[in-house]
Design a protein around this motif. Structure first.
Motif, PDB file in Angstrom:
ATOM      1  N   TYR A   1      -7.679   6.044  -4.358  1.00 31.10           N
ATOM      2  CA  TYR A   1      -7.080   7.124  -5.143  1.00 31.10           C
ATOM      3  C   TYR A   1      -8.220   7.989  -5.667  1.00 31.10           C
ATOM      4  O   TYR A   1      -9.086   7.499  -6.402  1.00 31.10           O
TER       5      TYR A   1
ATOM      6  N   THR B   1       2.160   4.782   1.204  1.00 34.46           N
ATOM      7  CA  THR B   1       2.344   5.366   2.528  1.00 34.46           C
ATOM      8  C   THR B   1       2.670   6.845   2.373  1.00 34.46           C
ATOM      9  O   THR B   1       2.779   7.360   1.262  1.00 34.46           O
TER      10      THR B   1
ATOM     11  N   ILE C   1      -3.264   9.888   2.848  1.00 33.34           N
ATOM     12  CA  ILE C   1      -1.968   9.232   2.935  1.00 33.34           C
ATOM     13  C   ILE C   1      -0.905  10.072   2.230  1.00 33.34           C
ATOM     14  O   ILE C   1       0.174  10.332   2.762  1.00 33.34           O
TER      15      ILE C   1
ATOM     16  N   ARG D   1      -6.365   1.254  -0.262  1.00 33.52           N
ATOM     17  CA  ARG D   1      -6.104   2.658  -0.560  1.00 33.52           C
ATOM     18  C   ARG D   1      -7.094   3.123  -1.635  1.00 33.52           C
ATOM     19  O   ARG D   1      -7.361   2.404  -2.602  1.00 33.52           O
TER      20      ARG D   1
ATOM     21  N   PRO E   1       0.822  -1.211   0.000  1.00 33.79           N
ATOM     22  CA  PRO E   1       0.000   0.000   0.000  1.00 33.79           C
ATOM     23  C   PRO E   1       0.854   1.259   0.000  1.00 33.79           C
ATOM     24  O   PRO E   1       1.964   1.276   0.544  1.00 33.79           O
TER      25      PRO E   1
ATOM     26  N   ASP F   1      -6.999   6.374   3.095  1.00 28.03           N
ATOM     27  CA  ASP F   1      -7.419   5.080   3.618  1.00 28.03           C
ATOM     28  C   ASP F   1      -8.947   5.054   3.637  1.00 28.03           C
ATOM     29  O   ASP F   1      -9.604   6.026   3.239  1.00 28.03           O
TER      30      ASP F   1
ATOM     31  N   VAL G   1      -4.499  10.250  -2.107  1.00 25.46           N
ATOM     32  CA  VAL G   1      -4.622   8.856  -1.711  1.00 25.46           C
ATOM     33  C   VAL G   1      -5.106   8.818  -0.269  1.00 25.46           C
ATOM     34  O   VAL G   1      -4.514   9.462   0.615  1.00 25.46           O
TER      35      VAL G   1
END
Length: 339
Positions: A249, A7, A279, A247, A5, A273, A271
Motif C-alpha cells: 500500500y 484484488t 492492483i 500487497r 489479498p 504487487d 495498492v
C-alpha cells in the motif's frame, strides 16, 4: 481471521468522523499511524498528547507522551523556516513516524530530535537510536532528520530511512548496533532524493519510498538494488500478506504549487504487487476535507480486516497557510468491503 489479498475487485469506503477525540485533546495533525496485533491503532501526532491509541471503532483507549498536556503552546521555528506552535511538555521534539513491530513494540521517529525510540505499548522506553544531535548534512552518518523505521520479524533487524538531511538507509541489529548503510543523493537506481518511508516484504525485500524521485525502490536486506517503479511523491508504504499474496500500500502526496488544482495528480492510496503492478487505488482526484478526499497524505496502516488508516500532515501543508490558520482533518479510516 485476516482477510485475503486485495484484488482489482476490492472496494474501500471512507468511514466519516471515525476518530472520537476527547475534548481537551488537540490533534493538530496526525503525522503517522500504525496497528498492533490486536488491531489497536497508534497515532503519533503533533498535538498536546503525542501518542493516542484507538480501538477499531475510533474510541481512545490509551494516551501518553506528555505528562502536562494543559500547559499550552510555545512558538518555534520549524525546519522549513515557519513559525509554528507546539505543546509544552511533550517528550518528542517533532513527531514524524510510528511503527509497531512483530512483538507489539513501538518505534517512534522524532525527525528534528534525531532519535528513534523503541517503547512498549504503554510508552516505557526500551531502546534509543541516535544521540539527539544531527550528523553532518548529507554526510551519510546517522542521523540527520530520520523519517521512518521498519523491523524484520525474523531477525529483529532495524532499517531506518534517514531522509531530510541525508539520503541513506541504515541497517541495525536487534540490539541497536549499526551494521551498514546504503544510498547516495541522486536519481540513479539505488540513489535517493528524500527516502521518506520503508517497509519489509517477506522479511527479505526492503521497500523504500523515494519521495522526491517519485518512485518506489526495492532492495535486498543488504542493500542490493532490485527494482523500481513510479509513484507520484511516494510518501508512505506498508505491507500485507506473504509470497504471491503480498500487497504494498503506497500513499501519494499531491502536486507542487504550480499544479495545485490540477486533478488526478497524487492524493491517492495505491495498492501494488511486489513487481510494481497496480492492483487498485482509492481517493478523490482533488484534495479536500470531505470523507472521500485526502489533503496531504503522510502515513498509512492496514489492520487484520483489511481496513486502511491514513494520517496526514494537513496542518503544516494546508491548514497553517489558511487565513486564519486552522486545524484540518488529519486522521481517516477507509473500510474494506467485500471484494
Amino acid at each position: 481471521m485476516p482477510v485475503g489479498p486485495a484484488t482489482g475487485d476490492t472496494v474501500y469506503e471512507p468511514v466519516p468522523l471515525w476518530a472520537k477525540i476527547p475534548h481537551g485533546i488537540w490533534l493538530r495533525e496526525a503525522t503517522s499511524v500504525a496497528v498492533d496485533s490486536a488491531d489497536r491503532v497508534y497515532v503519533f501526532n503533533r498535538g498536546n498528547m503525542p501518542v493516542l491509541v484507538f480501538d477499531p471503532d475510533g474510541n481512545v483507549v490509551d494516551m501518553w507522551g506528555n505528562d502536562t498536556p494543559y500547559l499550552g503552546t510555545e512558538l518555534y521555528e520549524d525546519p522549513y523556516g515557519n513559525i509554528q506552535p507546539r505543546w509544552r511538555g511533550c517528550r518528542f521534539t517533532r513527531p514524524h513516524a510510528v511503527t509497531v513491530d512483530h512483538e507489539d513494540h513501538l518505534w517512534l521517529v522524532d525527525d528534528v530530535g534525531n532519535t528513534i525510540t523503541k517503547t512498549d505499548r504503554a510508552g516505557t522506553a526500551l531502546l534509543t537510536l541516535g544521540t539527539g544531535e544531527p550528523s553532518g548534512f548529507q554526510s551519510g552518518e546517522p542521523f540527520n532528520r530520520p523519517t521512518d523505521v521498519a523491523i524484520c520479524p525474523r531477525t529483529g533487524d532495524v532499517f531506518v530511512t534517514d531522509g531530510y538531511g541525508n539520503s541513506r538507509v541504515h541497517h541495525y541489529d536487534a540490539a541497536g548496533r549499526h551494521l551498514a548503510s546504503w544510498g547516495t543523493p541522486g536519481t540513479d537506481p539505488g540513489s535517493f532524493s528524500l527516502p521518506h518511508a520503508l517497509t519489509l516484504a517477506d522479511d527479505d525485500a526492503v521497500v523504500v519510498c523515494d519521495r522526491e524521485n517519485h518512485r518506489v525502490q526495492v532492495f535486498s536486506r543488504t542493500g542490493d538494488f532490485r527494482t523500481t517503479w513510479h509513484a507520484h511523491k511516494a510518501v508512505a508504504v506498508c505491507t500485507t500478506g506473504t509470497g504471491p499474496d503480498t500487497r504494498l500500500y503506497v500513499a501519494e502526496q499531491g502536486p507542487p504549487p504550480i499544479q495545485h488544482g490540477v486533478p488526478g495528480i497524487g492524493h491517492k492510496i495505491r495498492v501494488f504487487d511486489t513487481a510494481g503492478h497496480e492492483i487498485t487505488r482509492f481517493g478523490a482526484d482533488l484534495p479536500g476535507e470531505s470523507p472521500t478526499s485526502f489533503n496531504w497524505l503522510h502515513s498509512i496502516a492496514v489492520d487484520s480486516a483489511g481496513d486502511v488508516y491514513a494520517a496526514e500532515v494537513s496542518y503544516v501543508e494546508v491548514g497553517s497557510k489558511l487565513t486564519p490558520p486552522r486545524e484540518l482533518i488529519s486522521l481517516r479510516k477507509w473500510r474494506r468491503v467485500p471484494g
